[in-house]
Scaffold this motif. Sequence first.
Motif, PDB file in Angstrom:
ATOM      1  N   VAL A  50       0.921  -1.277  -0.016  1.00 23.03           N
ATOM      2  CA  VAL A  50      -0.115   0.021   0.166  1.00 23.03           C
ATOM      3  C   VAL A  50       0.857   1.246   0.036  1.00 23.03           C
ATOM      4  O   VAL A  50       0.709   2.283  -0.848  1.00 23.03           O
ATOM      5  N   LEU A  51       1.728   1.261   0.850  1.00 19.26           N
ATOM      6  CA  LEU A  51       2.801   2.348   0.895  1.00 19.26           C
ATOM      7  C   LEU A  51       3.665   2.569  -0.437  1.00 19.26           C
ATOM      8  O   LEU A  51       3.757   3.721  -0.665  1.00 19.26           O
ATOM      9  N   ALA A  52       4.057   1.136  -0.619  1.00 21.41           N
ATOM     10  CA  ALA A  52       4.766   1.376  -1.930  1.00 21.41           C
ATOM     11  C   ALA A  52       3.921   1.913  -3.312  1.00 21.41           C
ATOM     12  O   ALA A  52       4.446   2.762  -4.145  1.00 21.41           O
TER      13      ALA A  52
ATOM     14  N   VAL B   8       6.969  -3.043  -7.126  1.00 23.52           N
ATOM     15  CA  VAL B   8       7.177  -4.246  -6.474  1.00 23.52           C
ATOM     16  C   VAL B   8       7.220  -5.381  -7.128  1.00 23.52           C
ATOM     17  O   VAL B   8       6.000  -5.723  -7.745  1.00 23.52           O
ATOM     18  N   THR B   9       8.111  -6.581  -7.186  1.00 24.84           N
ATOM     19  CA  THR B   9       8.212  -7.803  -7.924  1.00 24.84           C
ATOM     20  C   THR B   9       8.090  -8.712  -6.756  1.00 24.84           C
ATOM     21  O   THR B   9       8.932  -8.763  -5.787  1.00 24.84           O
TER      22      THR B   9
ATOM     23  N   LEU C  80      13.235  -5.330   7.447  1.00 25.35           N
ATOM     24  CA  LEU C  80      13.885  -5.257   6.140  1.00 25.35           C
ATOM     25  C   LEU C  80      13.199  -4.357   5.234  1.00 25.35           C
ATOM     26  O   LEU C  80      13.998  -3.602   4.340  1.00 25.35           O
ATOM     27  N   LEU C  81      12.116  -4.488   5.144  1.00 26.75           N
ATOM     28  CA  LEU C  81      11.353  -3.596   4.076  1.00 26.75           C
ATOM     29  C   LEU C  81      11.282  -2.177   4.678  1.00 26.75           C
ATOM     30  O   LEU C  81      11.320  -1.402   3.543  1.00 26.75           O
ATOM     31  N   GLY C  82      11.118  -2.011   5.771  1.00 31.12           N
ATOM     32  CA  GLY C  82      11.292  -0.617   6.385  1.00 31.12           C
ATOM     33  C   GLY C  82      12.713  -0.093   5.805  1.00 31.12           C
ATOM     34  O   GLY C  82      12.669   1.108   5.806  1.00 31.12           O
ATOM     35  N   ASN C  83      13.688  -0.748   6.073  1.00 33.68           N
ATOM     36  CA  ASN C  83      14.797  -0.195   5.415  1.00 33.68           C
ATOM     37  C   ASN C  83      14.848   0.022   4.067  1.00 33.68           C
ATOM     38  O   ASN C  83      15.516   1.154   3.703  1.00 33.68           O
ATOM     39  N   VAL C  84      14.343  -0.632   3.124  1.00 31.18           N
ATOM     40  CA  VAL C  84      13.872  -0.256   1.842  1.00 31.18           C
ATOM     41  C   VAL C  84      13.215   1.232   1.740  1.00 31.18           C
ATOM     42  O   VAL C  84      13.948   1.988   0.786  1.00 31.18           O
ATOM     43  N   PHE C  85      12.371   1.415   2.368  1.00 29.57           N
ATOM     44  CA  PHE C  85      11.701   2.785   2.480  1.00 29.57           C
ATOM     45  C   PHE C  85      12.410   3.771   2.905  1.00 29.57           C
ATOM     46  O   PHE C  85      12.277   4.921   2.681  1.00 29.57           O
ATOM     47  N   ALA C  86      13.447   3.456   3.840  1.00 28.83           N
ATOM     48  CA  ALA C  86      13.915   4.589   4.725  1.00 28.83           C
ATOM     49  C   ALA C  86      15.043   4.976   3.936  1.00 28.83           C
ATOM     50  O   ALA C  86      15.724   6.135   3.918  1.00 28.83           O
TER      51      ALA C  86
ATOM     52  N   GLY D 208       9.969   5.960  -5.536  1.00 31.87           N
ATOM     53  CA  GLY D 208      10.044   5.342  -6.865  1.00 31.87           C
ATOM     54  C   GLY D 208      11.152   4.392  -7.175  1.00 31.87           C
ATOM     55  O   GLY D 208      10.878   3.805  -8.215  1.00 31.87           O
ATOM     56  N   THR D 209      11.700   3.974  -6.111  1.00 35.13           N
ATOM     57  CA  THR D 209      12.778   2.962  -6.348  1.00 35.13           C
ATOM     58  C   THR D 209      12.218   1.549  -6.136  1.00 35.13           C
ATOM     59  O   THR D 209      11.428   1.350  -5.236  1.00 35.13           O
ATOM     60  N   PRO D 210      12.402   0.834  -7.223  1.00 35.83           N
ATOM     61  CA  PRO D 210      11.595  -0.432  -7.005  1.00 35.83           C
ATOM     62  C   PRO D 210      12.233  -1.364  -6.110  1.00 35.83           C
ATOM     63  O   PRO D 210      13.479  -1.267  -5.774  1.00 35.83           O
TER      64      PRO D 210
END
Length: 428
Positions: A297-299, A306-307, A331-337, A342-344
């Motif tokens: 949802v946030l992505a 998201v793949t 781990l997913l929080g690190n991706v967003f942080a 827009g980064t996949p």
Amino acid sequence: MRRWLALLVAATTSLVLVALLVPLALLIRTAAENAATGEATRTAESVAVAVAVEDEQALELTVERASATGYPITVFLPGGRTLGVPAPRSAAVRLAARGRSVTAEAPGGREILVAVQGLPEGTAVVRVFLSDAALTRGVAEAWLGMLLLGLALVGLGILVADRLARAVIRPVTALAQVSHRLAAGDLSARAEPGGPPEVRSVATALNHLADRIDELLAEERETVADISHRLRTPLTALRLEAESLRDPEEAARVEARVDALERAVSAVITDVRRRRRERGSCDAATVVADRVAFWSVLAEDQGRAVTVDLAPAPQPVAVGADDLAACVDALLGNVFAHTAEGTPFTVRLAPTPSGVELTIADAGPGFPPDLVHGALRRGHSGAGSTGLGLDIARRTAESAGGALRLAAAPGGGAQVTLLLPSPAPGDG
């Protein structure tokens, strides 16, 4: 320690026995030689008396009877005649013929020479020969007995030393086992004081240390629980703000986020109050799919592609559902942080022979070199964050017997691979 103590006692006992038994062995040999020499001298003197009073025929019978005792006897008469066992007229015999009784060494033994003076023809000499075997008769048996006695004493000393060592080692080994249990997280382990006073003192100190560790951990758990509980107040205010939104769809979405955050806070409070973390199990495919759906949802809001490539359920792993969910969230929080909007990113869950492999990769700037090639340290991120997200994932994997690996993604960016083993039979 038992082996070294046994060797020490064996060496000490051996030195004492050598210092005692060697002189005693020499004394036994000297005593045997003296006894044999004394007996041969008495035999020679008895024959010498017969030489002085008997005629030659009677003397020859006397010499034969005396030789039957085991000692070869020769009588050198004046004029060069001999009676008894033939023997050479040595220098010692010639010296005795001058009237001097002597004892002299001879090839193969010792000869006892007694001079008989006052005969009409001159001085006669009685010779008794003692062989080396006669001189040392009984010595070998005595030495063997002493050797066996020495070995028995050494063995007895080693046995006593081993008993004493066991009395010391047993409580020390118990202390080591208790310390290993404490290191493994079993804070109920306590040592039973026993053994020497010093070992009992160490056991008491170890028990005191375990009690103190238990108290400090209890205080820490309560402190963390209190801090987590304080978050409920701003969460309540945030819920009220969400309910006041005019857009029902937006309000429902914010309330869902608040509910998730409140569940996370409640899980933290429950977790820190537990005395020890119990190993559980869950279906990794279901948990990962649920958390990916939450973050998708946030992505979507941030325009991130998201793949998702998840193995079909079930994929059991030896990690509890809450712990795995917290790990995926970290781990997913690190991706967003740490990546721009827009980064996949990609989430892949694949089975392995021993469990599953969870891979999360993004197209961002990637990890700093010291994280990829160095040791992952708690509180160190290299990106200005707390550095706890990766450590949460690492500890979750390692607590179940798995591992965490950091690498560069194939197309650039960061890639985190989490290896989670399957649960052992009987794990729930």
